[in-house]
Scaffold this active site. Structure first.
Site, PDB file in Angstrom:
ATOM      1  N   LYS A   1      66.041  10.203 103.754  1.00 45.63           N
ATOM      2  CA  LYS A   1      66.468   9.035 102.957  1.00 45.63           C
ATOM      3  C   LYS A   1      67.926   9.239 102.596  1.00 45.63           C
ATOM      4  CE  LYS A   1      65.646   5.480 100.016  1.00 45.63           C
ATOM      5  NZ  LYS A   1      66.858   4.723 100.043  1.00 45.63           N
TER       6      LYS A   1
ATOM      7  N   SER B   1      66.190  11.744  99.572  1.00 42.36           N
ATOM      8  CA  SER B   1      67.341  11.232  98.841  1.00 42.36           C
ATOM      9  C   SER B   1      68.129  12.355  98.171  1.00 42.36           C
ATOM     10  CB  SER B   1      66.875  10.162  97.852  1.00 42.36           C
ATOM     11  OG  SER B   1      67.947   9.370  97.439  1.00 42.36           O
TER      12      SER B   1
ATOM     13  N   GLU C   1      74.982  23.903 103.526  1.00 41.12           N
ATOM     14  CA  GLU C   1      76.319  23.808 104.115  1.00 41.12           C
ATOM     15  C   GLU C   1      77.407  24.457 103.260  1.00 41.12           C
ATOM     16  OE1 GLU C   1      75.365  19.655 106.498  1.00 41.12           O
ATOM     17  OE2 GLU C   1      76.980  19.675 105.029  1.00 41.12           O
TER      18      GLU C   1
END
Length: 190
Positions: free
Chosen positions: A34, A9, A20
């Site tokens: 998740k 999560s 990124e």
């Protein structure tokens, strides 16, 4: 940044954002995957319903649900990192047969003692290896696994994992001399 199958999560989104947006390399194993936000609604009769309200996306718009995030550098923890906890309130002695004894036998083996077969039977060899562990760790030499002995056994396993942690060691290798770790500072300042 370290990740593993327990990263889920929000921690996965943080790892994805670091990778990124910040070009930060990830070390460990694939994350859990998740990628949803769920809400629970309680009802007057005591029942409840959980429903999905949102999707977590990485900065590049990748949805990691059920796929997780792959590390840049794979570094798995040793199998002993997931051994179950032995309750120090329990008492185990020669002749007993329990699953916790099997865990203790595994821990003793990992720490370099020879408890005999790893089968959950507290054998004479298990007693001998436990006596040696107790002696080398300034514990009362009873040959019984309980209390402080159990606590010290689990502490020794955690220390070994910390020392041998392949994920931390890989991160250290990648970072080289660019970062000083807290334990290095302590030893250099002593």
């Amino acid at each position: 940044m370290l990740i593993d199958e327990g990263s889920a999560s929000a921690s996965e989104i943080l790892a994805g954002a670091a990778k990124e947006s910040g070009a930060i390399e990830l070390v460990g194993v694939k994350t859990f995957g998740k990628g949803t936000v769920q809400t629970t609604k309680g009802f007057n009769d005591g029942s409840n319903m959980k429903y999905t309200t949102s999707k977590w996306l990485t900065p590049d718009g990748n949805w990691i649900h059920e796929t997780g995030i792959e590390p840049d550098h794979v570094a798995e923890l040793p199998n002993y990192a997931s051994l179950s906890y032995i309750n120090p309130d329990e008492v185990f002695k020669e002749g007993d047969v329990e699953e916790e004894i099997k865990v203790a036998e595994e821990v003793l083996t990992i720490l370099g003692y020879e408890p005999g077969d790893i089968d959950g039977l507290f054998s004479a060899e298990t007693t001998d290896s436990l006596l040696k562990f107790q002696s080398e760790n300034s514990l009362e030499e009873t040959g019984v696994l309980e209390g402080e002995t159990t606590y010290q056994l689990m502490t020794a396993l955690r220390s070994k994992l910390k020392e041998d942690d392949p994920q931390i060691n890989k991160a250290r290798e990648l970072l080289g001399d660019t970062v000083q770790f807290p334990e290095q500072e302590k030893s250099e300042n002593e």
